[in-house]
Design a protein around this motif. Structure first.
Motif, PDB file in Angstrom:
ATOM      1  N   PRO A 125       0.699  -1.191   0.136  1.00 59.17           N
ATOM      2  CA  PRO A 125       0.092  -0.177  -0.139  1.00 59.17           C
ATOM      3  C   PRO A 125       0.863   1.385  -0.023  1.00 59.17           C
ATOM      4  N   LYS A 126       2.170   1.321   0.358  1.00 58.46           N
ATOM      5  CA  LYS A 126       2.750   2.669   0.667  1.00 58.46           C
ATOM      6  C   LYS A 126       4.322   2.408  -0.676  1.00 58.46           C
ATOM      7  N   LEU A 127       4.246   3.390  -1.489  1.00 58.71           N
ATOM      8  CA  LEU A 127       5.288   3.591  -2.353  1.00 58.71           C
ATOM      9  C   LEU A 127       6.181   4.909  -1.871  1.00 58.71           C
ATOM     10  N   MET A 128       7.404   4.865  -1.405  1.00 59.08           N
ATOM     11  CA  MET A 128       8.306   5.893  -1.103  1.00 59.08           C
ATOM     12  C   MET A 128       9.441   6.224  -1.959  1.00 59.08           C
ATOM     13  N   ALA A 129      10.172   7.413  -1.659  1.00 57.30           N
ATOM     14  CA  ALA A 129      11.496   7.480  -2.284  1.00 57.30           C
ATOM     15  C   ALA A 129      12.000   8.483  -1.755  1.00 57.30           C
ATOM     16  N   LEU A 130      13.292   8.755  -1.490  1.00 59.58           N
ATOM     17  CA  LEU A 130      14.150   9.705  -1.004  1.00 59.58           C
ATOM     18  C   LEU A 130      14.748  10.420  -2.239  1.00 59.58           C
ATOM     19  N   THR A 131      14.527  11.811  -2.434  1.00 64.06           N
ATOM     20  CA  THR A 131      14.839  12.623  -3.746  1.00 64.06           C
ATOM     21  C   THR A 131      15.330  13.821  -3.462  1.00 64.06           C
ATOM     22  N   TYR A 132      15.825  14.484  -4.478  1.00 67.25           N
ATOM     23  CA  TYR A 132      16.038  15.864  -4.728  1.00 67.25           C
ATOM     24  C   TYR A 132      15.308  16.505  -5.775  1.00 67.25           C
ATOM     25  N   HIS A 147      24.006  11.665   9.101  1.00 68.13           N
ATOM     26  CA  HIS A 147      23.807  12.739  10.158  1.00 68.13           C
ATOM     27  C   HIS A 147      23.631  14.074   9.354  1.00 68.13           C
ATOM     28  N   CYS A 148      23.665  14.166   8.190  1.00 67.17           N
ATOM     29  CA  CYS A 148      23.329  15.515   7.303  1.00 67.17           C
ATOM     30  C   CYS A 148      22.546  15.191   6.287  1.00 67.17           C
ATOM     31  N   CYS A 149      21.758  14.201   6.183  1.00 67.43           N
ATOM     32  CA  CYS A 149      20.804  13.884   4.928  1.00 67.43           C
ATOM     33  C   CYS A 149      19.929  15.290   4.569  1.00 67.43           C
ATOM     34  N   ASP A 150      20.091  15.419   3.238  1.00 69.27           N
ATOM     35  CA  ASP A 150      19.336  16.592   2.698  1.00 69.27           C
ATOM     36  C   ASP A 150      18.475  16.015   1.830  1.00 69.27           C
ATOM     37  N   GLU A 151      18.277  14.909   1.572  1.00 67.86           N
ATOM     38  CA  GLU A 151      17.056  14.268   0.599  1.00 67.86           C
ATOM     39  C   GLU A 151      15.933  14.387   1.236  1.00 67.86           C
ATOM     40  N   ILE A 152      14.858  14.573   0.223  1.00 65.37           N
ATOM     41  CA  ILE A 152      13.534  14.815   0.886  1.00 65.37           C
ATOM     42  C   ILE A 152      12.691  13.449   0.632  1.00 65.37           C
ATOM     43  N   ALA A 153      11.827  13.082   1.762  1.00 66.78           N
ATOM     44  CA  ALA A 153      11.000  11.857   1.629  1.00 66.78           C
ATOM     45  C   ALA A 153       9.911  12.055   0.829  1.00 66.78           C
ATOM     46  N   VAL A 154       9.337  11.236   0.071  1.00 67.29           N
ATOM     47  CA  VAL A 154       8.098  11.324  -0.643  1.00 67.29           C
ATOM     48  C   VAL A 154       7.387  10.176  -0.494  1.00 67.29           C
ATOM     49  N   LEU A 155       6.109  10.211  -0.400  1.00 64.48           N
ATOM     50  CA  LEU A 155       5.293   9.022  -0.304  1.00 64.48           C
ATOM     51  C   LEU A 155       3.875   9.084  -1.112  1.00 64.48           C
ATOM     52  N   LYS A 156       3.606   7.894  -1.606  1.00 65.54           N
ATOM     53  CA  LYS A 156       2.380   7.649  -2.490  1.00 65.54           C
ATOM     54  C   LYS A 156       1.688   6.459  -1.815  1.00 65.54           C
ATOM     55  N   ARG A 157       0.602   6.806  -1.266  1.00 66.77           N
ATOM     56  CA  ARG A 157      -0.264   5.600  -0.801  1.00 66.77           C
ATOM     57  C   ARG A 157      -1.174   5.130  -2.041  1.00 66.77           C
ATOM     58  N   LEU A 158      -1.032   3.876  -2.081  1.00 69.30           N
ATOM     59  CA  LEU A 158      -1.745   2.999  -3.161  1.00 69.30           C
ATOM     60  C   LEU A 158      -2.960   2.538  -2.597  1.00 69.30           C
ATOM     61  N   ASP A 159      -3.310   2.634  -1.308  1.00 70.17           N
ATOM     62  CA  ASP A 159      -4.689   1.841  -0.925  1.00 70.17           C
ATOM     63  C   ASP A 159      -5.754   2.869  -1.086  1.00 70.17           C
ATOM     64  N   VAL A 213      11.754  16.701  -6.034  1.00 70.76           N
ATOM     65  CA  VAL A 213      10.644  16.708  -5.336  1.00 70.76           C
ATOM     66  C   VAL A 213       9.380  17.188  -6.391  1.00 70.76           C
ATOM     67  N   LEU A 214       9.492  18.040  -7.239  1.00 69.90           N
ATOM     68  CA  LEU A 214       8.595  18.259  -8.214  1.00 69.90           C
ATOM     69  C   LEU A 214       8.055  17.345  -9.218  1.00 69.90           C
ATOM     70  N   PHE A 215       9.147  16.428  -9.597  1.00 70.23           N
ATOM     71  CA  PHE A 215       8.901  15.402 -10.256  1.00 70.23           C
ATOM     72  C   PHE A 215       8.250  14.414  -9.841  1.00 70.23           C
ATOM     73  N   PHE A 216       8.126  13.988  -8.314  1.00 71.11           N
ATOM     74  CA  PHE A 216       7.518  13.044  -7.912  1.00 71.11           C
ATOM     75  C   PHE A 216       6.066  13.759  -7.272  1.00 71.11           C
ATOM     76  N   LYS A 217       6.186  14.938  -7.164  1.00 73.86           N
ATOM     77  CA  LYS A 217       4.704  15.630  -6.670  1.00 73.86           C
ATOM     78  C   LYS A 217       3.889  15.448  -8.011  1.00 73.86           C
ATOM     79  N   ARG A 218       4.235  15.759  -9.362  1.00 73.47           N
ATOM     80  CA  ARG A 218       3.767  15.441 -10.472  1.00 73.47           C
ATOM     81  C   ARG A 218       3.303  14.164 -10.808  1.00 73.47           C
ATOM     82  N   ASN A 219       3.854  13.279 -10.141  1.00 70.84           N
ATOM     83  CA  ASN A 219       3.421  11.915 -10.217  1.00 70.84           C
ATOM     84  C   ASN A 219       2.622  11.173  -8.967  1.00 70.84           C
TER      85      ASN A 219
END
Length: 140
Positions: A88-95, A128-140, A97-103
């Motif tokens: 039910p959940k699909l995630m990514a760590l990314t730079y 200890h200095c992660c600058d990636e953004i977490a994104v999530l898409k709920r599939l349920d 963000v707009l691409f994933f929001k469009r999806n």
């Protein structure tokens, strides 16, 4: 595939993957190939982090093929695979963000993914200095 991932890894945008690791994980990858030249122009994979969570990894498109919908198509195929496994959940760590929001993804706090933190982040040099953004898409 190794060259494409290495290109992004050298820029600090993607985690590097050895040829051996890619060979072991080959079945989890989706690739895009240009028909005319048989050249690999995009790839992405799914990694199961738990019974209800998968991560999109190593998603990249060759620079000269960006903007053609290849990345979105790869994400769509990976999403269909997650749905077929009833995850039910699909995630990514990314730079990107707009691409994933469009999806259809939303920005969330990384801390909601302890599966990811304990499996991968604990070994990352950016732990200890992660600058990636977490994104999530709920599939349920």
């Amino acid at each position: 595939m190794h060259e494409l991932i290495a290109h992004y890894a050298e820029r600090g945008i993607m985690l590097p993957r050895s040829r051996e690791a890619l060979a072991r994980q080959l079945a989890s990858f989706v690739v895009a190939v240009e028909e005319a030249s048989d050249r690999l122009v995009g790839c992405g994979s799914l990694c199961q982090l738990g019974s209800d969570l998968v991560e999109i990894r190593s998603l990249g498109v060759s620079e000269d093929f960006k903007g053609r919908g290849i990345g979105s198509r790869i994400v769509e195929i990976l999403e269909c695979e997650a749905r077929s496994k009833q995850i039910p959940k699909l995630m990514a760590l990314t730079y990107e963000v707009l691409f994933f929001k469009r999806n259809g993804f939303e920005v969330v706090e990384k801390e909601i993914f302890p599966e990811k933190v304990w499996r991968d982040c604990v070994h990352c040099k950016k732990q200890h200095c992660c600058d990636e953004i977490a994104v999530l898409k709920r599939l349920d």
